[in-house]
Design a protein around this motif. Structure first.
Motif, PDB file in Angstrom:
ATOM      1  N   TYR B  44       0.870  -1.295  -0.015  1.00  0.00           N
ATOM      2  CA  TYR B  44      -0.018   0.035  -0.005  1.00  0.00           C
ATOM      3  C   TYR B  44       0.815   1.114  -0.124  1.00  0.00           C
ATOM      4  CZ  TYR B  44      -3.999  -2.822   0.619  1.00  0.00           C
ATOM      5  OH  TYR B  44      -5.039  -3.992   0.517  1.00  0.00           O
ATOM      6  N   LEU B  45       1.726   1.154   0.727  1.00  0.00           N
ATOM      7  CA  LEU B  45       2.731   2.455   0.813  1.00  0.00           C
ATOM      8  C   LEU B  45       3.395   2.609  -0.709  1.00  0.00           C
ATOM      9  CD1 LEU B  45       4.613   2.012   3.926  1.00  0.00           C
ATOM     10  CD2 LEU B  45       3.113   3.635   3.497  1.00  0.00           C
ATOM     11  N   ASP B  46       3.640   1.611  -1.367  1.00  0.00           N
ATOM     12  CA  ASP B  46       4.319   1.733  -2.723  1.00  0.00           C
ATOM     13  C   ASP B  46       3.479   2.635  -3.747  1.00  0.00           C
ATOM     14  OD1 ASP B  46       6.638   0.406  -1.679  1.00  0.00           O
ATOM     15  OD2 ASP B  46       6.124  -1.430  -2.905  1.00  0.00           O
ATOM     16  N   ARG B  47       1.913   2.461  -3.095  1.00  0.00           N
ATOM     17  CA  ARG B  47       1.049   3.046  -4.122  1.00  0.00           C
ATOM     18  C   ARG B  47       0.968   4.665  -3.790  1.00  0.00           C
ATOM     19  NH1 ARG B  47      -4.655   0.586  -3.406  1.00  0.00           N
ATOM     20  NH2 ARG B  47      -5.353   2.147  -4.760  1.00  0.00           N
ATOM     21  N   ASN B  60      13.300  11.267  -3.631  1.00  0.00           N
ATOM     22  CA  ASN B  60      13.662   9.994  -3.726  1.00  0.00           C
ATOM     23  C   ASN B  60      13.601   9.143  -2.621  1.00  0.00           C
ATOM     24  OD1 ASN B  60      14.551   7.405  -4.842  1.00  0.00           O
ATOM     25  ND2 ASN B  60      16.544   7.888  -5.041  1.00  0.00           N
ATOM     26  N   GLU B  61      12.500   8.394  -2.133  1.00  0.00           N
ATOM     27  CA  GLU B  61      12.292   7.638  -0.885  1.00  0.00           C
ATOM     28  C   GLU B  61      11.983   6.342  -1.324  1.00  0.00           C
ATOM     29  OE1 GLU B  61      12.960   8.458   2.230  1.00  0.00           O
ATOM     30  OE2 GLU B  61      12.716  10.697   2.323  1.00  0.00           O
ATOM     31  N   SER B  62      12.451   5.564  -0.361  1.00  0.00           N
ATOM     32  CA  SER B  62      11.837   3.950  -0.649  1.00  0.00           C
ATOM     33  C   SER B  62      10.754   3.753   0.332  1.00  0.00           C
ATOM     34  CB  SER B  62      13.106   3.008  -0.363  1.00  0.00           C
ATOM     35  OG  SER B  62      13.185   3.023   0.805  1.00  0.00           O
ATOM     36  N   ASP B  63      10.710   4.512   1.150  1.00  0.00           N
ATOM     37  CA  ASP B  63       9.639   4.552   2.311  1.00  0.00           C
ATOM     38  C   ASP B  63       9.479   3.022   2.500  1.00  0.00           C
ATOM     39  OD1 ASP B  63       9.105   7.050   2.181  1.00  0.00           O
ATOM     40  OD2 ASP B  63       7.216   7.252   0.780  1.00  0.00           O
ATOM     41  N   ARG B 129       3.660  14.043   3.653  1.00  0.00           N
ATOM     42  CA  ARG B 129       4.294  12.733   4.072  1.00  0.00           C
ATOM     43  C   ARG B 129       3.579  12.380   5.347  1.00  0.00           C
ATOM     44  NH1 ARG B 129       8.303  10.303   2.129  1.00  0.00           N
ATOM     45  NH2 ARG B 129       9.335   9.136   3.983  1.00  0.00           N
ATOM     46  N   GLU B 130       2.863  13.063   5.827  1.00  0.00           N
ATOM     47  CA  GLU B 130       2.078  12.741   7.033  1.00  0.00           C
ATOM     48  C   GLU B 130       1.267  11.479   6.878  1.00  0.00           C
ATOM     49  OE1 GLU B 130      -1.810  12.736   8.088  1.00  0.00           O
ATOM     50  OE2 GLU B 130      -1.630  14.484   7.329  1.00  0.00           O
ATOM     51  N   THR B 131       0.669  11.449   5.506  1.00  0.00           N
ATOM     52  CA  THR B 131       0.007  10.435   5.192  1.00  0.00           C
ATOM     53  C   THR B 131       0.484   8.993   5.154  1.00  0.00           C
ATOM     54  OG1 THR B 131       0.134  10.702   2.855  1.00  0.00           O
ATOM     55  CG2 THR B 131      -1.308  11.931   3.899  1.00  0.00           C
ATOM     56  N   ILE B 132       1.599   8.919   5.347  1.00  0.00           N
ATOM     57  CA  ILE B 132       2.479   7.641   5.323  1.00  0.00           C
ATOM     58  C   ILE B 132       1.721   6.862   6.829  1.00  0.00           C
ATOM     59  CG2 ILE B 132       4.636   6.273   6.266  1.00  0.00           C
ATOM     60  CD1 ILE B 132       6.057   8.348   4.245  1.00  0.00           C
ATOM     61  N   GLY B 133       1.626   7.284   7.512  1.00  0.00           N
ATOM     62  CA  GLY B 133       1.002   6.819   8.774  1.00  0.00           C
ATOM     63  C   GLY B 133      -0.523   6.309   8.492  1.00  0.00           C
ATOM     64  N   PRO B 331      -3.507  11.603  -7.865  1.00  0.00           N
ATOM     65  CA  PRO B 331      -3.154  10.178  -7.990  1.00  0.00           C
ATOM     66  C   PRO B 331      -2.751   9.526  -6.723  1.00  0.00           C
ATOM     67  CG  PRO B 331      -2.330  11.439  -9.883  1.00  0.00           C
ATOM     68  CD  PRO B 331      -2.772  12.693  -8.663  1.00  0.00           C
ATOM     69  N   ARG B 332      -1.728  10.150  -6.113  1.00  0.00           N
ATOM     70  CA  ARG B 332      -0.955   9.776  -4.743  1.00  0.00           C
ATOM     71  C   ARG B 332      -2.073   9.731  -3.673  1.00  0.00           C
ATOM     72  NH1 ARG B 332       3.924  12.711  -3.439  1.00  0.00           N
ATOM     73  NH2 ARG B 332       4.550  10.896  -2.027  1.00  0.00           N
ATOM     74  N   ALA B 333      -3.060  10.539  -3.692  1.00  0.00           N
ATOM     75  CA  ALA B 333      -3.951  10.653  -2.489  1.00  0.00           C
ATOM     76  C   ALA B 333      -4.931   9.332  -2.585  1.00  0.00           C
ATOM     77  CB  ALA B 333      -4.720  11.926  -2.550  1.00  0.00           C
ATOM     78  N   VAL B 334      -5.235   8.651  -3.844  1.00  0.00           N
ATOM     79  CA  VAL B 334      -6.452   7.663  -3.852  1.00  0.00           C
ATOM     80  C   VAL B 334      -5.981   6.749  -2.821  1.00  0.00           C
ATOM     81  CG1 VAL B 334      -6.844   5.808  -5.404  1.00  0.00           C
ATOM     82  CG2 VAL B 334      -6.563   8.095  -6.303  1.00  0.00           C
ATOM     83  N   VAL B 335      -4.857   6.251  -2.742  1.00  0.00           N
ATOM     84  CA  VAL B 335      -4.800   5.039  -1.677  1.00  0.00           C
ATOM     85  C   VAL B 335      -5.032   5.696  -0.146  1.00  0.00           C
ATOM     86  CG1 VAL B 335      -2.264   5.511  -1.490  1.00  0.00           C
ATOM     87  CG2 VAL B 335      -3.245   3.021  -0.932  1.00  0.00           C
ATOM     88  N   VAL B 336      -4.557   7.020  -0.082  1.00  0.00           N
ATOM     89  CA  VAL B 336      -4.878   7.710   1.382  1.00  0.00           C
ATOM     90  C   VAL B 336      -6.350   7.801   1.339  1.00  0.00           C
ATOM     91  CG1 VAL B 336      -4.507   9.704   2.721  1.00  0.00           C
ATOM     92  CG2 VAL B 336      -3.022   8.998   0.904  1.00  0.00           C
ATOM     93  N   VAL B 337      -7.197   7.944   0.692  1.00  0.00           N
ATOM     94  CA  VAL B 337      -8.583   7.829   0.677  1.00  0.00           C
ATOM     95  C   VAL B 337      -9.153   6.560   0.937  1.00  0.00           C
ATOM     96  CG1 VAL B 337     -10.908   8.004  -0.641  1.00  0.00           C
ATOM     97  CG2 VAL B 337      -9.123  10.031  -0.765  1.00  0.00           C
TER      98      VAL B 337
END
Lengths: 367, 367, 367, 367
Positions: B44-47, B60-63, B129-133, B331-337
């Motif tokens: 999920y983080l990769d998305r 450039n972050e592997s997260d 980046r807060e959305t990683i959590g 696009p990156r917010a889709v997985v956050v939603v």
């Protein structure tokens, strides 16, 4: 689960059904020393009272409030304020037939799925009368906000496709229109539109706009407890609300960043923004400008027109909803929107008081 | 106040800044016995990982996520699950200049008003980046929902004025488009639109639609803890979201009651609705059909184009925001939603377990 | 349910197992602008660190804390403070045998009943190492209290039947005694008593007294959120605590009203009480005098002496608990008691800030 | 802050003052389908009703409860249950003099410090009448527990130094004694002791023991939401309670580990413990044996004997408290202890339902 309690520091606990003995609310967390009388509460309840115009249900209720606790010598004591409105004009007989089927657009089906059965009289707990508790508590919240120089003002922005552009928020005009629509020409058009709907035995919806002025900057928390997130929950918890947007809202996706960003400027040493697409909130925190949001209200689901539905005996049937219903919910919902906004603002103002150490030290030194 | 903790029975506690040591989340209230591995979280983080397309920040972050507690032999133990992503590509130097002024459309000004100062590096806590959590916790929530046959699926519904009509929610197409826009023709058009915006040193917004399938009827509470109210708060708590609507949403006010009501019908003994204007929720409680909502995402506020703002020395200035920014957040917010929806659903499913006495008695007898 | 999060406005979220990767805490709701360094946290953790005296487990851990978020330039920013202590001296092998049976006096049996299985290594989440998160958060709370002139001080009041009468709360003497027992003669006696217990392969308990000075009057809420009720929950949430009493406590039932009541008197215009049987709290609200409570700590359940128990194969067996255990928990629990008290006090001080309208109006005018 | 709301999933919101219009409670989160009538509530209220023995205040109140919402056809509907007891025998005049001074042992001084002023009539919100709301809600909780085979039983363990050893918890004997002291010989002695106190114009305290039987193992959360921690808070929130202990309690520090640990044994395939020093709770989680705790109740602070105190004019004065007071609170507090315990148990039983994934999946499959 307990879902009729709302708030953190300023908490309200509502109860009551449409055709039960009464409706009420307990406000827990109101500070001591606030002047509070039954008249102050009543003036807000009167704005949602039924039977006042032809666009509202003809159920005849005075909706008189009584304060049972929490005040002494007309001032709040800091202890819970219990307020009650007794039901006086129940006509449960009207609803006997709805016990056997599910009204489209109502919570009948979902209540039965959740609880196994329901108090079907007038919608029971899911009736619009449930909002009496919200409005009584909202009146207390507004009295607090008033001490802090904050005003919450809502009005009917549109009915069907009749939409107004209203910048100022002037209570006088709002209260003159039977539809809470302060552009009185538009109000007349909307009245005609609604009369047509009523002839068609149908109903209509609309949009309510709410403007909050006097908010200090710095209120709201940056992650989950954003001011807009909490206002959103508060407003979406009102029955019939299908959407909410802040500032440029659903128009923001059509703007570019340079169009949507609000520029900051100093004006006589004070910070101002040249526009307010943000609706007064940046990163979940108030920015000191007006807070602006709009709520979409669906058309009243109770209509006399024939509708398809099912009954509890397993049959597909056609029904026509009887009883005394509003052809439109919007005008009476205006004060409910104001109330839920006010309650949320008080809660978040209180929560913001511990944001920084210096203010806390000052607070305790001052005592 | 504490604003980085969310939920009631399924609770998440997020922490971390854009340019601090790392970002993380503690999930408290995950039931024991759920299979959970770092790979499941990572997918999920990769998305939402940066640097994957030209439409995302080039940071450039592997997260890479690490689970620090709460699992034993790859199963959850019922105790808190702590997950961490360390920051590895901070370039704080990029942000030294923003220490001295307030970026329009960002939380810089409101943070300073609230806290007295701020960690200005990359937006600090108010960074995306807060959305990683949220996403790491969302992965846990999705693993739970999956056990209950519930799927949450979001995608890009529109970018600027390029809007798609997409009924099915097919992950394959969503993941193929660099913009999470499953109509691939529209996706190509939107890519061209965004390239233009990037040339203009500007940004764009859009709308995300989320469809939840498999939800049992009866989840959500009838008054303040309505399912839509809580989903609304969850989604509005994501930075850049300016509005949310359910089912017919802001179109509902344009419909009459007879148009907007969804008719019930029996179909092979099962209850169905002929339409879904309600978006799967009636009276705040799920009705067993798909839950559908849309969120309006504003254009990225960080743009290279010149903007008017103020600095901390009391001057009106013009700025151009440097650093590595997304020309569009959608696009990156889709997985956050999806994540915030999933977390909310788990919490409300759990809370619905005590709705009626018969189920509770059965539950304890069964143990 | 989520049971590892504590507090309302000042909230802590702890995580970690005895033999997992580490132990940590997220503090959410710490005000901005507080000076906070790792050294400040470490000094409290060192007071509960193992291996420092012969009366503590010989597990060799440095328990070094790292702050991962929430501070900038050595000051808190108002955002969550994430703190971690990595485990370095796990010897899981020691615990393989306890996987198959339930240790008397431990949570092994109840964990299995609740969760279906458990992380049995060193007690997992129910290990005393869980308190690391409490102490790290307690250090933050104490830094806040210190700004407000409030001090929390605990010490060993009794071990077995060796009991001291200690009026002042002087940290120096408390830290000199290996048992945190500031009457050093009594401490020597208690050391001898414990050495006997150790020879008998048995363990001992004791009582911790906590004295809070500098509390302003008016903190605590009159009904369910009484200051003593919340302190009680906080302290009873520490493993091994079997009771708590305030002021005259369990002696109060032996006194008459005229003996137990504390008389008020003016002294140089200041209000004082001639006695303090109330322990500083009247009606759940601080009265401005010292707050005093005592907690009963049971003897360490892990003993080398043979005990009867059962295994998971359905057999009655005799066991002797191996591993590295404390012969007494009391001295290391002293700082945990202080920490939980401090966390609770901060939370209730913050909550008391909205008690009356005048203070609130002043607060917002002052900003 | 809001301090009159208690619980998480089963929430109660109490309100009312001694000499206001009435006292009440809203129970939010009671499951649907529970049989509930006013008679069921009344039978509990009658146990705390004043004026029934010479050892209770002679205030003459019927304390008749009315259910205003939340039931339909004598069954709970899942919506909030509002219950009210109107005050009928206020004699506010009795209290005019206490407006001007602070009664020792009461909350008068702390209320004024907190709120700036107080409703002084009969103690206002801090009166023992506040517990009416607790008991009405407790009756609902007990009806739920009864469906789950759980019984909560409290009685007077000691008055002054007259202490009984009572193993069974037989309601009959408890209700026969005017002091709720089921050893009737001891009860007679205690009555004589109290008559002496009354002649001396003084008052007495005592200890209440509570025994909970039928609790399943696995209820309670392992860290902050321990079952004993929450019971502790619940009981300490009752006015006049100065301490609480579980199982061996304050005697535990005098035992060695080998004495205090309870051995597990299989008995006909069932897990039993040979002793119950733990009081039925291990690591904060119920172990399936009886839960046992004791609460220390201070002597009634209102006494006719002369006492030293201060008035609001800055003078040291001597007073004698007039009005109608209980010479001992203990007997009437027994049902309050039972109520708070029952409310807490329901809440924690509900919260324990999401402990493991398998049970959750079963629950939703079963629906």
């Amino acid at each position: 689960m307990s879902g009729s309690i709302y708030g953190n520091l300023f908490k309200i606990s509502t109860w009551g059904e449409s055709h039960g003995k009464g409706i009420g609310v307990v406000v827990d967390g109101c500070p001591a020393g606030l002047i509070l009388t039954e008249d102050m509460i009543q003036s807000y309840l009167d704005r949602r009272r039924p039977g006042q115009t032809k666009f509202a249900t003809q159920r005849n209720e005075s909706d008189s409030v009584e304060i049972l606790s929490g005040t002494f010598l007309q001032k709040t004591t800091g202890t819970p304020i219990s307020m009650v409105v007794m039901n006086t004009n129940q006509r449960s007989g009207d609803y006997n037939d709805i016990a056997s089927y599910y009204r489209p657009g109502h919570a009948d089906y979902t209540f039965n799925q959740k609880y196994g059965f329901r108090d079907y009289r007038g919608g029971g707990r899911s009736s619009g009368r449930e909002t009496i508790g919200r409005v009584a508590a909202g009146a207390v919240a507004k009295a607090i906000l008033s001490q802090l120089g904050i005003e919450v003002c809502a009005y009917t922005k549109s009915i069907g496709d009749i939409k107004i552009d209203y910048k100022e928020c002037n209570k006088d005009n709002i209260l003159i229109s039977p539809l809470a629509m302060p552009d009185l020409n538009a109000s007349v058009k909307a009245e005609a539109f609604l009369e047509d709907k009523m002839k068609e035995m149908d109903s209509a919806g609309g949009v309510i706009e709410c403007i909050i002025s006097g908010m200090p900057a710095g209120v709201g928390e940056p992650v989950f407890e954003k001011l807009d997130a909490n206002l959103g929950k508060a407003i979406l918890s009102i029955g019939a609300v299908k959407g909410i947007e802040f500032g440029s809202g659903f128009n923001a996706p059509l703007l570019s960043g340079s169009e949507n960003n609000d520029s900051f400027r100093y004006n006589d040493g004070k910070v101002i923004k040249l526009t307010n697409n943000a609706g007064g909130i940046l990163g979940g925190i108030s920015d000191g400008s007006e807070i602006i949001f709009r709520a979409a209200i669906k058309p009243t689901p109770s209509i006399a027109k024939a509708q398809k539905t099912i009954n509890l005996s397993g049959e597909n049937i056609d029904i026509s909803v009887k009883g005394r219903h509003d052809p439109i919910i919007v005008p009476r919902a205006v004060v409910v929107v104001e109330s839920m906004a006010a309650i949320t603002l008080v809660d978040m103002l209180f929560m913001s008081m511990t944001s920084n150490m210096r203010s806390i030290v000052n607070f305790f030194n001052m005592r």
